[in-house]
Design an enzyme around this catalytic site. Structure first.
Site, PDB file in Angstrom:
ATOM      1  N   ARG A 106       0.875  -1.120   0.101  1.00 48.82           N
ATOM      2  CA  ARG A 106       0.071   0.048  -0.007  1.00 48.82           C
ATOM      3  C   ARG A 106       0.772   1.257  -0.009  1.00 48.82           C
ATOM      4  O   ARG A 106       1.644   1.437   0.824  1.00 48.82           O
ATOM      5  CB  ARG A 106      -0.832  -0.015   1.298  1.00 48.82           C
ATOM      6  CG  ARG A 106      -2.108   0.960   1.322  1.00 48.82           C
ATOM      7  CD  ARG A 106      -2.882   0.581   2.660  1.00 48.82           C
ATOM      8  NE  ARG A 106      -2.123   1.057   3.775  1.00 48.82           N
ATOM      9  CZ  ARG A 106      -3.085   1.769   4.840  1.00 48.82           C
ATOM     10  NH1 ARG A 106      -4.154   1.565   4.541  1.00 48.82           N
ATOM     11  NH2 ARG A 106      -2.394   2.343   5.845  1.00 48.82           N
ATOM     12  N   THR A 110      -0.921   7.652  -1.017  1.00 49.99           N
ATOM     13  CA  THR A 110      -2.083   7.452  -2.006  1.00 49.99           C
ATOM     14  C   THR A 110      -3.097   6.488  -1.471  1.00 49.99           C
ATOM     15  O   THR A 110      -4.211   6.508  -1.699  1.00 49.99           O
ATOM     16  CB  THR A 110      -1.891   7.182  -3.447  1.00 49.99           C
ATOM     17  OG1 THR A 110      -1.184   5.788  -3.524  1.00 49.99           O
ATOM     18  CG2 THR A 110      -0.911   8.272  -3.872  1.00 49.99           C
ATOM     19  N   ASP A 201       0.644  -1.188  12.825  1.00 52.32           N
ATOM     20  CA  ASP A 201       0.906  -1.764  11.391  1.00 52.32           C
ATOM     21  C   ASP A 201       1.346  -3.217  11.943  1.00 52.32           C
ATOM     22  O   ASP A 201       2.473  -3.286  12.593  1.00 52.32           O
ATOM     23  CB  ASP A 201       2.331  -0.956  10.985  1.00 52.32           C
ATOM     24  CG  ASP A 201       2.519  -1.479   9.574  1.00 52.32           C
ATOM     25  OD1 ASP A 201       2.711  -2.872   9.251  1.00 52.32           O
ATOM     26  OD2 ASP A 201       2.772  -0.770   8.570  1.00 52.32           O
ATOM     27  N   ASP A 204       4.871  -4.448  10.457  1.00 51.90           N
ATOM     28  CA  ASP A 204       5.713  -4.188  11.300  1.00 51.90           C
ATOM     29  C   ASP A 204       5.883  -4.853  12.900  1.00 51.90           C
ATOM     30  O   ASP A 204       7.066  -5.251  13.286  1.00 51.90           O
ATOM     31  CB  ASP A 204       5.747  -2.448  11.545  1.00 51.90           C
ATOM     32  CG  ASP A 204       6.283  -1.863  10.252  1.00 51.90           C
ATOM     33  OD1 ASP A 204       6.656  -2.443   9.273  1.00 51.90           O
ATOM     34  OD2 ASP A 204       5.988  -0.780  10.300  1.00 51.90           O
TER      35      ASP A 204
HETATM   36  C1  PRP Z   1      -1.109  -3.558   5.265  1.00 50.38           C
HETATM   37  C2  PRP Z   1      -2.202  -4.804   5.600  1.00 50.38           C
HETATM   38  C3  PRP Z   1      -2.781  -4.864   4.469  1.00 50.38           C
HETATM   39  C4  PRP Z   1      -3.168  -3.293   3.962  1.00 50.38           C
HETATM   40  C5  PRP Z   1      -4.470  -2.877   4.283  1.00 50.38           C
HETATM   41  O1  PRP Z   1      -0.335  -3.994   4.576  1.00 50.38           O
HETATM   42  O2  PRP Z   1      -1.392  -5.998   5.751  1.00 50.38           O
HETATM   43  O3  PRP Z   1      -2.499  -5.587   3.310  1.00 50.38           O
HETATM   44  O4  PRP Z   1      -2.191  -2.815   4.449  1.00 50.38           O
HETATM   45  O5  PRP Z   1      -4.682  -1.524   3.932  1.00 50.38           O
HETATM   46  P1  PRP Z   1      -5.994  -1.104   2.983  1.00 50.38           P
HETATM   47  O6  PRP Z   1      -7.234  -1.984   3.479  1.00 50.38           O
HETATM   48  O7  PRP Z   1      -6.126   0.393   3.276  1.00 50.38           O
HETATM   49  O8  PRP Z   1      -5.326  -1.512   1.588  1.00 50.38           O
HETATM   50  P2  PRP Z   1       0.973  -2.981   4.023  1.00 50.38           P
HETATM   51  O9  PRP Z   1       0.636  -2.383   2.528  1.00 50.38           O
HETATM   52  O10 PRP Z   1       1.148  -2.206   4.978  1.00 50.38           O
HETATM   53  O11 PRP Z   1       2.071  -4.065   3.639  1.00 50.38           O
HETATM   54  P3  PRP Z   1       3.000  -5.038   4.665  1.00 50.38           P
HETATM   55  O12 PRP Z   1       2.141  -5.994   5.125  1.00 50.38           O
HETATM   56  O13 PRP Z   1       4.225  -5.342   3.843  1.00 50.38           O
HETATM   57  O14 PRP Z   1       3.356  -4.314   5.837  1.00 50.38           O
HETATM   58  N1  URA Z   2      -2.440  -1.770   7.529  1.00 48.60           N
HETATM   59  C1  URA Z   2      -2.042  -2.096   8.986  1.00 48.60           C
HETATM   60  O1  URA Z   2      -1.013  -2.998   9.319  1.00 48.60           O
HETATM   61  N2  URA Z   2      -2.534  -1.345   9.884  1.00 48.60           N
HETATM   62  C2  URA Z   2      -3.447  -0.358   9.701  1.00 48.60           C
HETATM   63  O2  URA Z   2      -4.031  -0.158  10.748  1.00 48.60           O
HETATM   64  C3  URA Z   2      -3.983  -0.048   8.487  1.00 48.60           C
HETATM   65  C4  URA Z   2      -3.146  -0.982   7.312  1.00 48.60           C
END
Ligand code: PRP
Ligand code: URA
Length: 210
Positions: A106, A110, A201, A204
């Site tokens: 994500r 944006t 997150d 993380d």
């Molecule tokens: C996080 C989470 C989802 C997304 C949710 O992933 O694991 O995939 O955000 O957000 P949304 O509903 O607004 O799309 P992220 O993009 O942070 O990637 P990561 O798991 O690699 O940290």
């Molecule tokens: N992705 C995450 O990991 N946490 C949030 O709160 C939103 C998106």
């Protein structure tokens, strides 16, 4: 109000207890991984409640016994990275599961997801479990569901830990056929797209990348 015809809230007391630990900012990544796996068990049991079964007979030490075995192929697709925290639960509960992967990221500004990896087995005819713990704007889950449908998925469920009303609404609009199983429906998204109160997150906290 975020009506989704297929929203399932797993309100088991154990789910609430485990989620409290995941939310707690003091929880270490080591403990977070344990709690995520345990909570995924409750969620996956809920998601697989209606799996097709087939009748069979097994021989006990005393007699034949009627049995019901899982009668369909199950495919689990974790969304990288965070969905990996739920995968081991599925492979332990369903040893015959097939596993695919969707890599989504994500954009922090944006909030639009882009796909950097997709490898999935045959999805047509399978019960597909899309694993992504956070349903925030819903952009990632909706995108992943579209990709999996393009690859033949017709029986698809999203298994998540925390959902925001915005994400639930988006799934209802774009994928009303996809059942969304979650441990919590939270209050709102903040100005940078994080779920409030949420748990921060997930990726993380799972992988210690602060
Ligand atoms: C996080 C989470 C989802 C997304 C949710 O992933 O694991 O995939 O955000 O957000 P949304 O509903 O607004 O799309 P992220 O993009 O942070 O990637 P990561 O798991 O690699 O940290
Ligand atoms: N992705 C995450 O990991 N946490 C949030 O709160 C939103 C998106």
């Amino acid at each position: 109000m975020c009506a989704h015809p297929n929203l399932v809230l797993a309100d088991h007391p154990l789910a609430g207890h485990l989620l409290a630990g995941l939310r707690d900012t003091k929880t270490s990544p080591e403990r977070f991984r344990v709690l995520a796996k345990r909570l995924a068990t409750v969620l996956v049991l809920e998601a697989t409640r209606n799996l097709a079964v087939r009748d069979a007979t097994v021989r006990t030490p005393l007699a034949d016994a009627p049995a019901r075995l899982i009668g369909t192929m199950v495919v689990a697709v974790p969304v990288l990275r965070a969905g990996l925290g739920m995968l081991e639960t599925v492979t332990e509960l369903l040893p015959d599961v097939q596993v695919g992967y969707v890599g989504l990221e994500r954009d922090e500004t944006t909030l639009q997801p882009t796909s950097y990896y997709l490898k999935v087995p045959q999805l047509a005819g399978a019960a597909v479990l899309l694993l992504d713990p956070m349903l925030a704007t819903g952009g990632s889950a909706a995108f992943a569901a579209t990709l999996l449908k393009q690859r033949g998925a017709a029986d698809l469920q999203l298994v998540c830990v925390v959902a925001a009303p915005e994400g639930v609404r988006r799934m209802a609009d774009e994928h009303p056929d996809v059942r969304v199983v979650t441990a919590a429906l939270d209050d709102h998204l903040n100005e940078v797209g994080y779920i409030v109160p949420g748990l921060g997150d997930f990726g993380d906290r799972l992988f210690g990348t602060f």
